[in-house]
Enzyme design. Structure first.
Site, PDB file in Angstrom:
ATOM      1  N   LYS A 182     -12.144  -1.816   7.090  1.00 22.97           N
ATOM      2  CA  LYS A 182     -11.399  -2.732   7.956  1.00 22.97           C
ATOM      3  C   LYS A 182     -11.837  -2.622   9.411  1.00 22.97           C
ATOM      4  O   LYS A 182     -12.059  -3.621  10.052  1.00 22.97           O
ATOM      5  CB  LYS A 182      -9.905  -2.483   7.828  1.00 22.97           C
ATOM      6  N   ASP A 226      -1.430   6.762   6.532  1.00 18.48           N
ATOM      7  CA  ASP A 226      -2.456   5.842   6.061  1.00 18.48           C
ATOM      8  C   ASP A 226      -2.693   4.865   7.211  1.00 18.48           C
ATOM      9  O   ASP A 226      -1.854   4.018   7.511  1.00 18.48           O
ATOM     10  CB  ASP A 226      -1.966   5.109   4.807  1.00 18.48           C
ATOM     11  N   TRP A 251       0.835  -1.210   0.000  1.00 18.47           N
ATOM     12  CA  TRP A 251       0.000   0.000   0.000  1.00 18.47           C
ATOM     13  C   TRP A 251       0.865   1.252   0.000  1.00 18.47           C
ATOM     14  O   TRP A 251       0.539   2.235  -0.676  1.00 18.47           O
ATOM     15  CB  TRP A 251      -0.983  -0.008   1.172  1.00 18.47           C
TER      16      TRP A 251
END
Ligand code: PLP
Length: 363
Positions: free
Chosen positions: A194, A170, A101
Site C-alpha cells: 500500500k 496493523d 482486517w
C-alpha cells in the site's frame, strides 16, 4: 503509454521517480552487470541495500534503538498468526474490532493454541463507520491489538490508546502516511503493497524485550530467529526491499513523514469537502474517524454507483470500485497518489452528478 490515475487499495500506485529509477537500474545495478533480482542476498551490494533500507525507515519513523526492524514475507496476514504465536505466551490477548482486517486478525489469533482472545471494543454495530472508545486493558493481557487504518471501511485511528500492555498495530494501509510515535507501540506490522513498495514484503518493527518469550517456535515464524539473523534467516524478498529503499528515499525528499502527512491531509480534505457539499455523493464514515488514505463514498443508488465506476474507468480513473463487502466507491489516496489526480476525480464527479441530475444517461 499514458499512466492512469490508479485508486487501487493495494497493490497500489508507486512514485513515478521510483519506477523510473528501477527502470534505469534494471539491467545493471550500480555497475554490477546484474539486476538487483539477480544479486546474491549475501553480496555486499545487496547488504548495502538492506542496511540503507533499515537506516532510512529508522530515520523516517524515528524508531528507537531498542526496536528491531524486520523485512519479512507472508504479508500482513501472516502477522495475524505470528503476533499471537510470539507474544501471547499463554496469556489473554485484547483486540479492537474496527473492520474486516481486524476481524481476520481476531479469527486467526483464535486459531493459535493457548491464546484466549478478548474483543474489548468494536464498531461493528454501525458498519464500522467510526472508531470505538477503547476501555482500559487489564494488565494480565499480553497485548492490545489495533488496526490504525481500516482499508476497506475508510476509518483511521489517529490517537494511539494509552495502555499498560504493549500495543500491537496493523499499520498496513497508513504506515508512513501519518506520523505515529513508535515508542507508543510494542510492535507495528505492515504489508508493503500500500505505501511501501511491491507485494511480497512485510515490515515488522518490534520492541526487543518482546522477542523470545515463546520457546520452540518454527524458525521462520519466530521473531527472535528473524531478528538474530537480521532478516536473512532465509532469502529475503530482495527486489521488494530494493524498491522499498527507493520509496523511503522518495519520502525523505518529500519532507519525511510529516511532509507527506501534510500533503495527504490536503488531498483527503479536497475530496471530503467536495463530497460533504455535494447533494449527489455522500460519505458513510463519521467525520472524526475519516481515513486519509482510503476514502469510501456512495451515491443514493447502487445503479449510479455501478455506472460511476464504469464511466470513471473509461476516463482514466482506475480501481474506484468499493470493496465487495461494502459496495459503492473507494478512492485510495496513498502517499504516491498525486494531488492532480484528486482534482481530476472531483471534476469528473461533478460532471457525472450534473449529467445525472439533468436526466442524461451518459456523461
Ligand atoms: C491489505 C491489508 C491486510 C492484508 O495484507 P496482506 O499483505 O495481503 O496479507 C491486512 N491489514 C490491513 C489493514 C490491510 O490494509
Amino acid at each position: 503509454m499514458e499512466r492512469v490515475y490508479n485508486f487501487s487499495a493495494g497493490p497500489a500506485v508507486l512514485p513515478v521517480p521510483v519506477l523510473e529509477k528501477v527502470q534505469r537500474e534494471l539491467l545493471s545495478y550500480n555497475g554490477s552487470g546484474m539486476s538487483v533480482m539477480e544479486l546474491s542476498h549475501r553480496s555486499e551490494l545487496f547488504q548495502n541495500i538492506l542496511d540503507d533500507a533499515e537506516s532510512l525507515i529508522r530515520e523516517l519513523m524515528e524508531i528507537p534503538d531498542n526496536y528491531k526492524v524486520l523485512f519479512l514475507q507472508g504479508g500482513a496476514s501472516l502477522q495475524f498468526d505470528m503476533v499471537p504465536m510470539n507474544l501471547a505466551n499463554g496469556k489473554k490477548a485484547a483486540y479492537v474490532n474496527t473492520g474486516s482486517w481486524a476481524k481476520k486478525a481476531i479469527s486467526e489469533a483464535k486459531k493459535i493454541q493457548g491464546v484466549e482472545v478478548e474483543v474489548i471494543a468494536s464498531s461493528e454495530d454501525r458498519n464500522f463507520s467510526y472508531i470505538p472508545e477503547i476501555p482500559t486493558v487489564s494488565s494480565d493481557a499480553a497485548y492490545l491489538h489495533v488496526t490504525t487504518n481500516n482499508t476497506i471501511e475508510g476509518t483511521a485511528m489517529f490517537d494511539v490508546p494509552e495502555s499498560a500492555v504493549p500495543v500491537v498495530a496493523d499499520m498496513s494501509s497508513n504506515i508512513l502516511s501519518s506520523v505515529y510515535d513508535v515508542k507508543k507501540f510494542g510492535l507495528i506490522y505492515a504489508g508493503a503493497q500500500k505505501n511501501i513498495g511491491p507485494a511480497g514484503l512485510t515490515l515488522v518493527i518490534v520492541r526487543e524485550d518482546l522477542l523470545g518469550q515463546v520457546e520452540g517456535l518454527p524458525s521462520m515464524l519466530d521473531f527472535k530467529v528473524q531478528a538474530e539473523n537480521d532478516s536473512m534467516y532465509n532469502t529475503p524478498p530482495t527486489f521488494a526491499i530494493y524498491v522499498a529503499k527507493l520509496v523511503f528515499e522518495w519520502i525523505k525528499e518529500q519532507g519525511g513523514v510529516a511532509g507527506i502527512e501534510a500533503l495527504n491531509r490536503k488531498k483527503a480534505a479536497l475530496l471530503y469537502d467536495y463530497i460533504d457539499q455535494s447533494d449527489f455523493f455522500s460519505s458513510p464514515v463519521e467525520p472524526s474517524a475519516r481515513s486519509l488514505t482510503n476514502v469510501p463514498f456512495v451515491t443514493n443508488s447502487a445503479e449510479f454507483d455501478k455506472a460511476f465506476v464504469k464511466e470513471a474507468e473509461a476516463n482514466g480513473f482506475e480501481n474506484l470500485k468499493g470493496h465487495r463487502s461494502v459496495g459503492g466507491m473507494r478512492a485510495s489516496l496513498y502517499n504516491a497518489f498525486p494531488i492532480e489526480g484528486v482534482e481530476a476525480l472531483i471534476a469528473f464527479m461533478e460532471k457525472f452528478a450534473n449529467a445525472r441530475k439533468g436526466g442524461e444517461v451518459r456523461v
